[in-house]
Design a protein around this motif. Structure first.
Motif, PDB file in Angstrom:
ATOM      1  N   ARG A  25       0.830  -1.210   0.000  1.00 19.91           N
ATOM      2  CA  ARG A  25       0.000   0.000   0.000  1.00 19.91           C
ATOM      3  C   ARG A  25       0.864   1.259   0.000  1.00 19.91           C
ATOM      4  NH1 ARG A  25      -5.394  -0.606   3.862  1.00 19.91           N
ATOM      5  NH2 ARG A  25      -6.423  -2.215   2.590  1.00 19.91           N
ATOM      6  N   LYS A  26       1.946   1.233   0.745  1.00 14.74           N
ATOM      7  CA  LYS A  26       2.835   2.396   0.790  1.00 14.74           C
ATOM      8  C   LYS A  26       3.436   2.672  -0.576  1.00 14.74           C
ATOM      9  CE  LYS A  26       6.823   4.329   3.235  1.00 14.74           C
ATOM     10  NZ  LYS A  26       7.844   4.097   4.287  1.00 14.74           N
ATOM     11  N   VAL A  27       3.850   1.621  -1.276  1.00 17.40           N
ATOM     12  CA  VAL A  27       4.435   1.791  -2.609  1.00 17.40           C
ATOM     13  C   VAL A  27       3.389   2.331  -3.584  1.00 17.40           C
ATOM     14  CG1 VAL A  27       5.447   0.577  -4.570  1.00 17.40           C
ATOM     15  CG2 VAL A  27       6.171   0.006  -2.253  1.00 17.40           C
ATOM     16  N   VAL A  28       2.202   1.736  -3.566  1.00 19.81           N
ATOM     17  CA  VAL A  28       1.134   2.174  -4.479  1.00 19.81           C
ATOM     18  C   VAL A  28       0.705   3.598  -4.145  1.00 19.81           C
ATOM     19  CG1 VAL A  28      -1.236   1.724  -5.215  1.00 19.81           C
ATOM     20  CG2 VAL A  28       0.340  -0.188  -4.885  1.00 19.81           C
ATOM     21  N   ARG A  29       0.639   3.904  -2.852  1.00 20.73           N
ATOM     22  CA  ARG A  29       0.259   5.258  -2.442  1.00 20.73           C
ATOM     23  C   ARG A  29       1.284   6.288  -2.924  1.00 20.73           C
ATOM     24  NH1 ARG A  29       0.407   4.376   2.555  1.00 20.73           N
ATOM     25  NH2 ARG A  29       2.179   5.592   3.318  1.00 20.73           N
ATOM     26  N   PRO A 141     -10.430  -2.418 -10.185  1.00 22.44           N
ATOM     27  CA  PRO A 141     -11.410  -1.734 -11.029  1.00 22.44           C
ATOM     28  C   PRO A 141     -11.350  -0.218 -10.887  1.00 22.44           C
ATOM     29  CG  PRO A 141     -12.484  -2.829  -9.173  1.00 22.44           C
ATOM     30  CD  PRO A 141     -11.069  -3.306  -9.208  1.00 22.44           C
ATOM     31  N   ARG A 142     -10.986   0.283  -9.709  1.00 22.11           N
ATOM     32  CA  ARG A 142     -10.902   1.727  -9.508  1.00 22.11           C
ATOM     33  C   ARG A 142      -9.750   2.323 -10.308  1.00 22.11           C
ATOM     34  NH1 ARG A 142     -11.954   2.027  -2.903  1.00 22.11           N
ATOM     35  NH2 ARG A 142     -13.308   0.190  -2.820  1.00 22.11           N
ATOM     36  N   LEU A 143      -8.640   1.618 -10.347  1.00 19.81           N
ATOM     37  CA  LEU A 143      -7.488   2.108 -11.099  1.00 19.81           C
ATOM     38  C   LEU A 143      -7.723   2.014 -12.601  1.00 19.81           C
ATOM     39  CD1 LEU A 143      -4.647   0.624  -8.877  1.00 19.81           C
ATOM     40  CD2 LEU A 143      -5.182   3.053  -9.194  1.00 19.81           C
ATOM     41  N   MET A 191      -6.721  11.470  -5.604  1.00 25.26           N
ATOM     42  CA  MET A 191      -6.508  11.826  -4.205  1.00 25.26           C
ATOM     43  C   MET A 191      -7.227  10.854  -3.282  1.00 25.26           C
ATOM     44  SD  MET A 191      -5.204  13.797  -1.881  1.00 25.26           S
ATOM     45  CE  MET A 191      -4.730  15.396  -2.574  1.00 25.26           C
ATOM     46  N   SER A 192      -8.453  10.505  -3.640  1.00 29.17           N
ATOM     47  CA  SER A 192      -9.238   9.596  -2.812  1.00 29.17           C
ATOM     48  C   SER A 192      -8.578   8.221  -2.724  1.00 29.17           C
ATOM     49  CB  SER A 192     -10.650   9.464  -3.390  1.00 29.17           C
ATOM     50  OG  SER A 192     -11.401   8.518  -2.679  1.00 29.17           O
ATOM     51  N   LEU A 193      -8.085   7.716  -3.840  1.00 24.83           N
ATOM     52  CA  LEU A 193      -7.413   6.419  -3.839  1.00 24.83           C
ATOM     53  C   LEU A 193      -6.139   6.454  -3.005  1.00 24.83           C
ATOM     54  CD1 LEU A 193      -7.837   5.360  -7.583  1.00 24.83           C
ATOM     55  CD2 LEU A 193      -8.790   4.192  -5.587  1.00 24.83           C
ATOM     56  N   VAL A 343      -7.583  23.899  -2.895  1.00 22.86           N
ATOM     57  CA  VAL A 343      -8.828  23.741  -2.125  1.00 22.86           C
ATOM     58  C   VAL A 343      -9.505  22.423  -2.483  1.00 22.86           C
ATOM     59  CG1 VAL A 343     -11.180  24.628  -1.824  1.00 22.86           C
ATOM     60  CG2 VAL A 343      -9.235  26.193  -1.745  1.00 22.86           C
ATOM     61  N   LEU A 344      -9.572  22.118  -3.771  1.00 22.27           N
ATOM     62  CA  LEU A 344     -10.212  20.877  -4.196  1.00 22.27           C
ATOM     63  C   LEU A 344      -9.477  19.659  -3.637  1.00 22.27           C
ATOM     64  CD1 LEU A 344     -12.324  19.398  -5.970  1.00 22.27           C
ATOM     65  CD2 LEU A 344     -10.628  19.437  -7.812  1.00 22.27           C
ATOM     66  N   GLY A 345      -8.155  19.660  -3.743  1.00 20.55           N
ATOM     67  CA  GLY A 345      -7.375  18.527  -3.240  1.00 20.55           C
ATOM     68  C   GLY A 345      -7.565  18.340  -1.748  1.00 20.55           C
ATOM     69  N   PHE A 346      -7.558  19.440  -0.994  1.00 21.80           N
ATOM     70  CA  PHE A 346      -7.732  19.331   0.447  1.00 21.80           C
ATOM     71  C   PHE A 346      -9.139  18.841   0.792  1.00 21.80           C
ATOM     72  CE2 PHE A 346      -8.853  20.872   4.647  1.00 21.80           C
ATOM     73  CZ  PHE A 346      -7.761  20.462   5.394  1.00 21.80           C
ATOM     74  N   THR A 347     -10.137  19.340   0.083  1.00 21.40           N
ATOM     75  CA  THR A 347     -11.512  18.913   0.346  1.00 21.40           C
ATOM     76  C   THR A 347     -11.682  17.425   0.072  1.00 21.40           C
ATOM     77  OG1 THR A 347     -12.240  21.116  -0.373  1.00 21.40           O
ATOM     78  CG2 THR A 347     -13.941  19.458  -0.102  1.00 21.40           C
ATOM     79  N   ALA A 348     -11.070  16.952  -1.017  1.00 29.18           N
ATOM     80  CA  ALA A 348     -11.134  15.515  -1.334  1.00 29.18           C
ATOM     81  C   ALA A 348     -10.426  14.691  -0.269  1.00 29.18           C
ATOM     82  CB  ALA A 348     -10.520  15.259  -2.712  1.00 29.18           C
ATOM     83  N   ALA A 349      -9.265  15.179   0.205  1.00 29.80           N
ATOM     84  CA  ALA A 349      -8.531  14.459   1.250  1.00 29.80           C
ATOM     85  C   ALA A 349      -9.330  14.437   2.555  1.00 29.80           C
ATOM     86  CB  ALA A 349      -7.166  15.119   1.465  1.00 29.80           C
TER      87      ALA A 349
END
Length: 368
Positions: A25-29, A141-143, A191-193, A343-349
């Motif tokens: 997960r760390k590598v993919v993240r 499927p998400r990727l 960002m969500s992923l 702003v968008l990135g922070f809101t998504a996070a």
């Protein structure tokens, strides 16, 4: 019946498997954060391309050959000759020198090169991680969906450019807004992923807080769409006073186009007025959201992020007002554009953080 020794062995296997999943997960993240970096650069260069009216300088779509810029004066003259055939040159830029053309060409070329590059940055590691078993089943499927969205965005980008090559002197504001909004959706998904794979110091918030945070993402996307219409119509040049517009709270000439609904998309004065109202509404919604999260989850990272979102929106509003009253200089307009993505990135996070980390594959937890 399972013996104590067998239980111990199973526990050790479980710990080893969990550690492996966390490493993967760390590598993919990390990879997804690199993709986010490329997307951010595309937003910045794309904003500069729009503000310098450079988007129509390359009149052909060559996904492969277009990577190589003109080499030598003959190729530059050939490229310039193609630009001189479109309405933007003939009606707005007649008499432009080759040197001036090169300036706008490089903006658009850089934008397209980054867009091609992010496709490779996304696709090549995806194949590698898939082939080496580093991707969890729920991620695949998400990727794939993210990769397809990227391909669609490339087609939408050319569809946008094509709108300004025959009759218009700039791209259609409808297509520009569609292109930017889809880019923002790709940014939110990425960002969500990435955030779903990160360790979370705080437990997931309640479903009501999660939903409210999700609606904040939708609200920011809607405001960015309105901002794209402003950019497409150069509506920031219509009223350059604040807080009043032409000395009024509600200016005149808002509904001069028939049918009336077209004013919200084609009348620069109406478009700027609606964008201002959207900014006020978004800020108010963020304040309500912060109070709501404080009531439902006080003294948590969810609440602290909600407060920080209000602060970011206040800064973004101040930048927008400054850009407006200064009659939209390039530097302030770029700062406002970049602020919107931040702003968008922070809101998504914030939204994904409220949902908590992605469950481990063997956990009996409702899928997020």
């Amino acid at each position: 019946m399972v013996s104590h020794a067998q239980h111990t062995t199973l526990d050790m296997v479980s710990v080893i498997e969990r550690d492996r999943i966390l490493r993967d997960r760390k590598v993919v993240r990390t990879w997804l954060y690199v993709v986010l970096g490329f997307l951010f650069l595309i937003f910045v260069v794309g904003g500069g391309t729009r503000l310098t009216d450079s988007g129509l300088s390359i009149t052909e779509w060559k996904p492969i050959h277009g990577v190589i810029p003109p080499i030598g004066e003959a190729e530059w003259e050939e490229e310039f000759a193609k630009y001189r055939e479109i309405p933007q040159y003939q009606e707005l830029n007649r008499g432009m020198s080759l040197g001036e053309f090169k300036t706008i060409f490089w903006w658009e070329w850089a934008h397209r090169l980054l867009a091609r590059s992010v496709g490779l940055v996304l696709a090549v590691p995806l194949v590698f991680f898939w082939a080496t078993g580093r991707l969890e089943r729920s991620l695949k499927p998400r990727l794939i969906g993210l990769l397809l969205l990227g391909g669609l965005q490339g087609a939408v980008g050319w569809w946008m450019v094509a709108s300004g090559l025959s009759e218009l002197t700039s791209v259609s504001q409808y297509r520009l807004a569609t292109h930017l909004t889809l880019a923002c959706i790709i940014f939110v998904v990425t960002m969500s992923l990435a955030r779903s794979l990160a360790p979370h110091s705080q437990a997931a918030a309640g479903r009501d807080v999660q939903r409210f945070a999700g609606w904040m993402v939708v609200a920011v996307l809607a405001q960015i769409y309105l901002g794209a219409l402003v950019a497409g119509l150069d509506a920031g040049l219509t009223y350059n006073t604040w807080p009043l517009m032409d000395g009024s709270i509600i200016p005149g000439d808002l509904f001069t186009i028939q049918p009336g609904v077209l004013n919200f998309f084609e009348n620069p004065k109406t478009v700027q007025f609606v964008h201002r109202l959207g900014a006020y509404g978004l800020l108010l919604l963020a304040v309500i959201h912060a109070f709501y999260v404080f009531h439902r989850a006080p003294h948590t990272t969810h609440y602290r992020r909600a407060v920080l979102l209000v602060a970011l929106l206040l800064v973004q509003a101040a930048i927008g007002v400054t850009a407006l009253v200064l009659v939209v200089p390039f530097s302030w307009a770029m700062l406002h554009h970049i602020g919107a993505i931040v702003v968008l990135g922070f809101t998504a996070a914030h939204w994904r953080g409220a949902k908590g980390a992605l469950p481990m594959p063997n956990e009996n937890t409702a899928r997020r």
